[in-house]
Design an enzyme around this catalytic site. Sequence first.
Site, PDB file in Angstrom:
ATOM      1  N   LYS A 157       0.874  -1.169   0.000  1.00 17.26           N
ATOM      2  CA  LYS A 157       0.000   0.000   0.000  1.00 17.26           C
ATOM      3  C   LYS A 157       0.901   1.207   0.000  1.00 17.26           C
ATOM      4  O   LYS A 157       1.967   1.204   0.617  1.00 17.26           O
ATOM      5  CB  LYS A 157      -0.887   0.015   1.243  1.00 17.26           C
ATOM      6  CG  LYS A 157      -2.158   0.793   1.042  1.00 17.26           C
ATOM      7  CD  LYS A 157      -3.205  -0.051   0.325  1.00 17.26           C
ATOM      8  CE  LYS A 157      -4.494   0.709   0.104  1.00 17.26           C
ATOM      9  NZ  LYS A 157      -5.561  -0.200  -0.347  1.00 17.26           N
ATOM     10  N   GLY A 252     -21.248   4.542   4.671  1.00 18.12           N
ATOM     11  CA  GLY A 252     -20.420   5.171   3.647  1.00 18.12           C
ATOM     12  C   GLY A 252     -21.021   5.020   2.262  1.00 18.12           C
ATOM     13  O   GLY A 252     -21.294   3.903   1.808  1.00 18.12           O
ATOM     14  N   GLY A 254     -19.627   6.347  -0.653  1.00 25.64           N
ATOM     15  CA  GLY A 254     -18.603   6.879  -1.558  1.00 25.64           C
ATOM     16  C   GLY A 254     -18.487   6.050  -2.829  1.00 25.64           C
ATOM     17  O   GLY A 254     -19.472   5.517  -3.337  1.00 25.64           O
ATOM     18  N   GLY A 257     -19.524   2.373  -1.576  1.00 23.72           N
ATOM     19  CA  GLY A 257     -20.846   2.297  -0.937  1.00 23.72           C
ATOM     20  C   GLY A 257     -21.961   2.768  -1.867  1.00 23.72           C
ATOM     21  O   GLY A 257     -23.041   2.174  -1.898  1.00 23.72           O
TER      22      GLY A 257
HETATM   23  N1  PHE Z   1      -7.311  -0.010  -3.452  1.00 23.73           N
HETATM   24  C1  PHE Z   1      -7.983  -1.238  -3.744  1.00 23.73           C
HETATM   25  C2  PHE Z   1      -8.304  -1.998  -2.467  1.00 23.73           C
HETATM   26  O1  PHE Z   1      -8.084  -1.523  -1.387  1.00 23.73           O
HETATM   27  C3  PHE Z   1      -7.242  -2.172  -4.636  1.00 23.73           C
HETATM   28  C4  PHE Z   1      -6.595  -1.591  -5.862  1.00 23.73           C
HETATM   29  C5  PHE Z   1      -5.245  -1.693  -5.996  1.00 23.73           C
HETATM   30  C6  PHE Z   1      -7.336  -1.007  -6.870  1.00 23.73           C
HETATM   31  C7  PHE Z   1      -4.611  -1.196  -7.089  1.00 23.73           C
HETATM   32  C8  PHE Z   1      -6.709  -0.524  -7.971  1.00 23.73           C
HETATM   33  C9  PHE Z   1      -5.349  -0.612  -8.091  1.00 23.73           C
HETATM   34  O2  PHE Z   1      -8.796  -3.091  -2.529  1.00 23.73           O
END
Ligand code: PHE
Length: 428
Positions: A157, A252, A254, A257
């Site tokens: 992340k 939520g 957004g 949601g």
């Molecule tokens: N952010 C998304 C999640 O938390 C996953 C994701 C990763 C979407 C990379 C697009 C690109 O599940």
Amino acid sequence: MGEASLFDFMREQGWTTLEIMHDRQSGKMSLRGATEWLENTVWDRYGEVDLVSTMEWFETEGVRPRIARSPVKEHYGKVVELMRRGGHEVLELLLDRKQDIRFLAGIHSTRLGNPAGGIRRHSLEDPEIDVFSDIFNLSRDMSFKNAAAGIPNGGCKLGVHSSLPEGERDKRFYGFLAYCIDRQMAFTGPDMGFNLEDANRIREFTKNIVGGTARTGSGGATGITAAWGVFLAMKAALMEEGFEGLRVAVQGAGELGGPLVKHLVDAGARVLVADISDEALAGLPGTVERGAAEGILRAECDILAPCAVGGVLTEETIAGLRCRMVVGGANNQLAATSQKQEYRMARLVADRGILFLPDWIVNAGGVIQGKMEHVRGEKFVLEDAKAEAGRVIPPNVEDVLYIAQKQSITPVEAAYRKFEADVYGTAG
Ligand code: PHE
């Protein structure tokens, strides 16, 4: 601020880069601190000219004594402790000194491939340790989500700890982020604190961000397939029952949601929604009931769907739940920082006779869409992503429920048991 900060420490050293690496097998930590670009680097020209070259660097033996002599030492100890507890491989910190953009990559596991995961923004008012902890939790979640989704990528992340106001996010800002993303990621996409427009701007520099506006050749918000997957997970958990007349409370409205509410309404459910933003609520179908944000976790309903912030299931809120099941799209719904703690929290929910489905099984639709866009580019079709979510998510839910029942464990534990060899190589 006044809080301990590794980014402040980097600034004092004149470094742009700090990498903390953890070998899960031996438990050994290694470090690298480096100066790799100048203060006035023209990030707005990223991709056109070479901007990065290592001017000075230190390996573990050089970095460790510097930390030991600094007041940041205790804070560093906490970071290391979090990495050990969650089994994380790398924390990489990259600093643009001029605009004070603090970029961090929490790389949990690369066993399945280059890491993929969303990008979030945190305000500088949030203490650094909380930001790191959030990113660590989310990156661990991504390793398992990718494994469960059958995506050949590890989990990470990305975070941006910066208070740069929206109006000052210029080409330089987006160019720097594009560089940081390209540095090691497979791909990323906007998560909380980043919107489609941010993705569009970063996309001017790199195709390794997905989930921008469809007109830019991107696939659109990944919340669309994420919401579809959550809906399918609920359906699988309900088995023969169906949605007609069921009461579903959604926290939520957004990017995730909002579309979820529409699927639920179409399926005949009675939906109660809460969001801290009136604007988000305004776009929903007229039949939807609007409730107060504070009360939603205690709403009397069949299904509770947390679709906003993480950590909503604490000892206290679990005691107050009045639903039959919790199936939602938010990441890390259980307030926990390790697999073990998650087991404990999941047990508390189960002891109340409530079914909780692990969020990384339920909300994998977002990354399924992201991966498809990244691989197919302009040829990406949203319907294919939805179909793939339909192939992956319901069978995962069914498996996890089956294993849980057979072995008398919670679905959370069942899900980890099913996928931990993929993520760690051995049962963790
Ligand atoms: N952010 C998304 C999640 O938390 C996953 C994701 C990763 C979407 C990379 C697009 C690109 O599940």
